[in-house]
Design a protein around this motif. Structure first.
Motif: not given
Length: 338
Positions: A209-230
């Motif tokens: 489970v990826l967590t973090g705040g609503p900033s654009a940088n945090e969301k962008a990093l999380a989007d790049r890390l998305m994979a199956e089971g995430v």
């Protein structure tokens, strides 16, 4: 430690405005204070964001001061609290602004950090100095302020009023939280390192489970890390909801940032990743031996001295410091925790 609490202490005021991690440390101290002084009324002055955490402590009166309001806000606070008189003030912040704010309230005993630990002239604004902390951690320094009231240890896990359903969709029964982004991007570990951690956890059949705040940088990093089971909850939870997500996790992996301390507060093990600040001072309080740190090596390289010879709050300034954390070291530590 005092054998019995002083029952003449009826009203306690806490001042700690920010930041999230430090407020979590203070909450663990105040929770122990509530346990020892169940008869006392506790009021806490804090900032708007951090108030969302402080309100999770049952039976604490939360008063908000917005730093953006400046002197006008201070005067408004004085007006709102002019009828109140407090037996004790626990001045838990090194900040001239916070010190000025404490002068807006009527208090008998004003307890601050020991004079040796005073910063921004805090010792000018109190009438009682704590003894020097018994440990190097920030939480130890906050404990020292409460020590005159018989408080020697924090209360962790901390009893909090948390949401029962932190997310709209139920999370898996077992999952690991990866909180990849710190408040400053230089404290983030490498994208490739986080990818390796996710692959390792998925090989172990654990959801991430990826967590973090609503900033654009945090969301962008999380989007790049998305994979199956995430599962990506970045920017989708408020602080109380995030606290519930962290509480129910098997483990939390995080650089030096607020959610690492939120997880500690609710008793979840933390694998901290540190390079810029000394984890003995700012690491996850109950998991200091689990931290993967290059701070010691980099600090000695930058200053030419052993860490033990450096001032308490010395930081590493190399903008690439986090890149020195090696993937195999993190995965080895992770293998011992899973």
């Amino acid at each position: 430690m005092q054998n019995q609490p002083d029952k003449s202490i009826q009203r306690i005021l806490v001042v700690r405005l920010s930041a999230i991690g430090d407020v979590c440390h203070a909450m663990a101290v105040v929770a122990r204070l509530q346990e020892r002084y169940p008869h006392a009324e506790i009021t806490w002055i804090t900032s708007p964001l951090e108030a969302n955490l402080v309100r999770l402590l049952p039976k604490v009166n939360v008063v908000i001061y917005d730093k953006k309001s400046g002197l006008k806000g201070m005067l408004a606070l004085r007006q709102s609290l002019k009828a109140n008189y407090y037996d004790i003030l626990l001045h838990m912040q090194w900040s001239l602004r916070a010190s000025l704010l404490t002068r807006m309230v009527r208090v008998r005993r004003r307890i601050g950090f020991s004079k040796a630990f005073s910063r921004e002239k805090q010792h000018w604004f109190v009438n009682e100095w704590a003894d020097e902390p018994k440990g190097a951690h920030v939480l130890d320094s906050l404990l020292s302020i409460a020590a005159p009231l018989g408080i020697e240890t924090p209360l962790i896990p901390c009893p909090l009023d948390l949401p029962t359903s932190p997310t709209e969709s139920p999370l898996p029964d077992e999952y690991v939280v990866l909180n990849p982004s710190a408040s400053k991007a230089e404290r983030n570990w490498t994208f490739e390192g986080y990818q390796s951690v996710i692959r390792y956890l998925r090989e172990k059949k654990l959801a991430v489970v990826l967590t973090g705040g609503p900033s654009a940088n945090e969301k962008a990093l999380a989007d790049r890390l998305m994979a199956e089971g995430v599962i990506n909850l970045t920017g989708q939870t408020n602080l109380p909801e995030m606290m519930s997500v962290l509480r129910d996790a098997k483990l939390v992996i995080s650089p030096d940032t607020g959610p690492a301390h939120m997880a500690t507060l609710v008793g979840t093990p933390v694998l901290g990743l540190y390079a810029h600040s000394n984890p003995r001072r700012t690491g996850p309080y109950r998991d200091l031996e689990r931290v993967v740190s290059v701070y010691e090596t980099l600090a000695e390289k930058e200053y030419g001295k052993a860490v033990s010879e450096l001032p308490w709050a010395t930081r590493v300034h190399d903008p690439k410091a986090m890149q020195y954390i090696q993937e195999d070291v993190v995965l080895e530590q992770l293998s011992q925790l899973i």
